[in-house]
Design an enzyme around this catalytic site. Structure first.
Site, PDB file in Angstrom:
ATOM      1  N   VAL A  77      48.199  26.871   3.575  1.00 55.93           N
ATOM      2  CA  VAL A  77      47.876  27.213   4.970  1.00 55.93           C
ATOM      3  C   VAL A  77      46.633  28.116   5.016  1.00 55.93           C
ATOM      4  O   VAL A  77      45.850  28.056   5.968  1.00 55.93           O
ATOM      5  CB  VAL A  77      49.102  27.854   5.681  1.00 55.93           C
ATOM      6  CG1 VAL A  77      48.750  28.259   7.104  1.00 55.93           C
ATOM      7  CG2 VAL A  77      50.272  26.882   5.696  1.00 55.93           C
ATOM      8  N   GLY A  78      46.424  28.890   3.951  1.00 56.96           N
ATOM      9  CA  GLY A  78      45.207  29.713   3.866  1.00 56.96           C
ATOM     10  C   GLY A  78      43.947  28.862   4.022  1.00 56.96           C
ATOM     11  O   GLY A  78      42.982  29.254   4.678  1.00 56.96           O
ATOM     12  N   CYS A 131      55.493  37.675  -2.923  1.00 53.82           N
ATOM     13  CA  CYS A 131      54.271  37.044  -3.440  1.00 53.82           C
ATOM     14  C   CYS A 131      53.914  37.530  -4.837  1.00 53.82           C
ATOM     15  O   CYS A 131      53.221  36.853  -5.571  1.00 53.82           O
ATOM     16  CB  CYS A 131      53.129  37.318  -2.480  1.00 53.82           C
ATOM     17  SG  CYS A 131      52.927  39.067  -2.120  1.00 53.82           S
ATOM     18  N   GLU A 189      45.654  36.810   2.350  1.00 52.37           N
ATOM     19  CA  GLU A 189      46.578  37.386   1.366  1.00 52.37           C
ATOM     20  C   GLU A 189      47.530  36.261   0.954  1.00 52.37           C
ATOM     21  O   GLU A 189      48.471  35.948   1.676  1.00 52.37           O
ATOM     22  CB  GLU A 189      47.340  38.553   1.998  1.00 52.37           C
ATOM     23  CG  GLU A 189      46.465  39.755   2.318  1.00 52.37           C
ATOM     24  CD  GLU A 189      45.988  40.496   1.075  1.00 52.37           C
ATOM     25  OE1 GLU A 189      46.718  40.484   0.064  1.00 52.37           O
ATOM     26  OE2 GLU A 189      44.889  41.075   1.116  1.00 52.37           O
ATOM     27  N   GLY A 240      50.188  34.390   3.624  1.00 53.98           N
ATOM     28  CA  GLY A 240      51.031  33.203   3.452  1.00 53.98           C
ATOM     29  C   GLY A 240      50.576  32.381   2.267  1.00 53.98           C
ATOM     30  O   GLY A 240      49.985  32.909   1.321  1.00 53.98           O
TER      31      GLY A 240
END
Ligand code: NAD
Length: 506
Positions: A202-203, A254, A220, A198
């Site tokens: 949020v990582g 991404c 990722e 994501g």
């Protein structure tokens, strides 16, 4: 329209984690035969329900069937087959040659153990691939898995929630659903590894939550991935390949080309080639093309429409049309964008808008790339190896694709992952196995020859220390001789030949 997805209650989330912990401890997921059966089942799940998956992906984002095949279905099927073929070899204990002289008689080996209870948080843009490809690796490595599907692609999540318990062993693999509240609660639980796909934002939340339990993470993430075109590139080919990397899944990928760096004197050639490509692929009105996806949510439509409207630089060459009800944004090309435009060049675009920035020297382009954190991928379009090397040597990125876009991600023999802001760790194929495996180093001695060990037991003295040193630190002369092995061999051969020659003459 009501969401087809039911969120998991917080109590059920906690129960699922406890249940998976108990079942991991029974050792049920460790036998290779069990793992292979589950991988075969996962293969069957995708194969037998391919049509339903296409339908769900179309409902979520109008994903064209061909893009769903190449981006969601094929990678999972291929990864299952890879592990069915290679799991025995990957899981095998590895015997290593001891480095210390004192272990010359011992067994030195590495076991490949599962990490334990693994949490996988999938992403919505490739909800089948980005959930199930990590799942295959986690199963192959012998873990129990809690899979959190993305609530954003609700139709696909609802279908996978129905199918997974029908195909996979529910003692070992569980699915949960939810949004921020559920994910926040989930992240408070203790896992043995978290695999998250994501946004970098949020990582960071995931990594912080993991640090409370000292849990390892694979992140990722994304970022602004540039495409640099060098002056001699063949513009029509470049335009086709950049268009593929921008409009595949409507830019919701991404590794989409986020922006283009084009030599100033080739801008016109790029614009006319790119315009031609987009017309050929999607027609005069891309809204009517069956091959053009939609954005996944109105929130994303508003965000991207805002980027176009509020941009601080650049002129629209084509596109810019927005239909909020249809979640449609036309393929959009914006040129003369300034690198310091913090609207278009601030965050990752993640949609069908392509800003083009011009440069006058390759060094200038490299300096711009380096002003952003290292991207997930760097695209270089050039016919000259020297220029390709110049870009690579002076930049960092998760991966690189030269003279194409996206296809490096489909090549599973390569590691896939970011660096810094674009991610932590990598996966695909044997690297997925490694991401979900603990390499357990084992030194196994026999109980004989105890007198040898006296050298490291008290009472210590200088003689024992001298012997110990020789056992524990390689003599620099040995290292020198090893480095010169080739030249020593050659010298010895010459000496032998010379001696033979002398003998023959005598
Ligand atoms: P996101 O990171 O915002 O959300 C992912 C999930 O996290 C959501 O489904 C939600 O359940 C949860 N979440 C959201 N906000 C949260 C919060 N505050 N606290 C706890 N949980 C929260 O996903 P996104 O931004 O919609 O995804 C797009 C991003 O993902 C892009 O940056 C893209 O580059 C990246 N991405 C990376 C890869 C890769 O393989 N590297 C693949 C796909 C997408």
């Amino acid at each position: 329209m009501a969401s087809p997805l039911t969120y998991t209650s917080l109590d059920d989330i906690q129960d699922a984690v406890s249940y998976l912990r108990v079942n991991f401890d029974t050792g049920k997921t460790r036998p290779l035969a069990f793992r292979k059966f589950q991988i075969q089942q996962l293969y069957d799940l995708v194969k037998n329900n391919e049509e339903r998956l296409y339908e769900a992906l179309a409902k979520d984002m109008n994903k064209p069937r061909s893009e769903a095949l190449s981006g969601d279905i094929a990678p999972v099927l291929e990864e299952c087959l890879y592990f069915l073929e290679n799991l025995d070899g990957l899981a095998k204990e590895e015997k290593t040659s001891p480095r210390l002289g004192m272990h010359a008689m011992d067994t030195v080996k590495v076991r490949r153990d599962p990490l334990g209870v693994v949490l996988i948080i999938g992403c919505w843009n490739y909800p089948v691939q980005l959930s199930l490809v990590p799942l295959v690796g986690a199963i192959a490595a012998g873990n129990t898995v809690l899979l959190k599907l993305s609530e954003v692609s609700a139709h696909t999540a609802a279908l996978l929630t129905e199918l997974i318990p029908r195909y996979l062993n529910s003692d070992a693999y569980r699915v949960i659903n939810g949004a921020v509240e559920e994910t926040t609660y989930l992240l408070e639980q203790k896992f043995d590894h978290i695999f998250y796909t994501g946004s970098p934002m949020v990582g960071k939340i995931v990594m912080k939550a993991a640090s409370k339990h000292l849990t390892g993470v694979t992140l990722e993430l994304g970022g602004k991935s540039p495409a640099v075109i060098t002056p001699e590139a063949d513009m029509q080919t470049v335009a086709n390949r950049i268009a593929f990397g921008k409009f595949y899944n409507c830019g919701q990928i991404c590794i989409a080309v986020d922006y283009v760096l084009c030599p100033a004197d080739r801008l016109d050639a790029f614009v006319s080639a790119f315009t031609k490509t987009v017309k050929e692929w999607f027609g005069e009105d891309p809204k009517t093309s069956k091959d053009y996806a939609r954005l996944v949510s109105v929130r994303h439509v508003d965000r991207i429409a805002g980027l176009i409207q509020n941009r601080k630089s650049g002129g629209i060459q084509f596109g810019g049309q927005v239909d909020r009800d249809e979640r449609y944004i036309a393929p959009t090309l914006i040129t003369d964008v300034k690198f310091d435009d913090d609207v278009l060049m601030g965050d990752e675009i993640f949609g069908p808008v392509l800003p083009v920035i011009t440069y006058n020297s390759l060094d200038e382009a490299i300096t711009m790339i380096k002003k952003n954190p290292p991207p997930l991928v760097l695209y270089v379009f050039s016919k000259k190896q020297k220029l390709i090397e110049q870009v690579l040597q002076n930049t960092q990125s998760g991966g690189v694709c030269v003279n194409d876009t996206l296809m490096h991600q489909a090549e599973y023999s390569l590691p896939f992952g970011g660096i810094g802001n674009s991610g932590v760790g990598n996966y695909h194929g044997h690297r997925s196995f490694r991401a979900f495996t603990h390499e357990r180093g084992i030194l196994q001695k026999k109980q004989q020859l105890e007198f040898v060990n006296k050298v490291r037991y008290p009472p210590y003295n200088s003689t024992r220390d001298a012997i110990l040193r020789n056992f524990m630190v390689t003599h620099p002369l040995v290292v020198y001789l090893k480095q010169k092995r080739g030249s020593i061999k050659a010298a010895l051969i010459l000496i032998v030949l010379f001696l033979v020659y002398l003998k023959k003459r005598a």
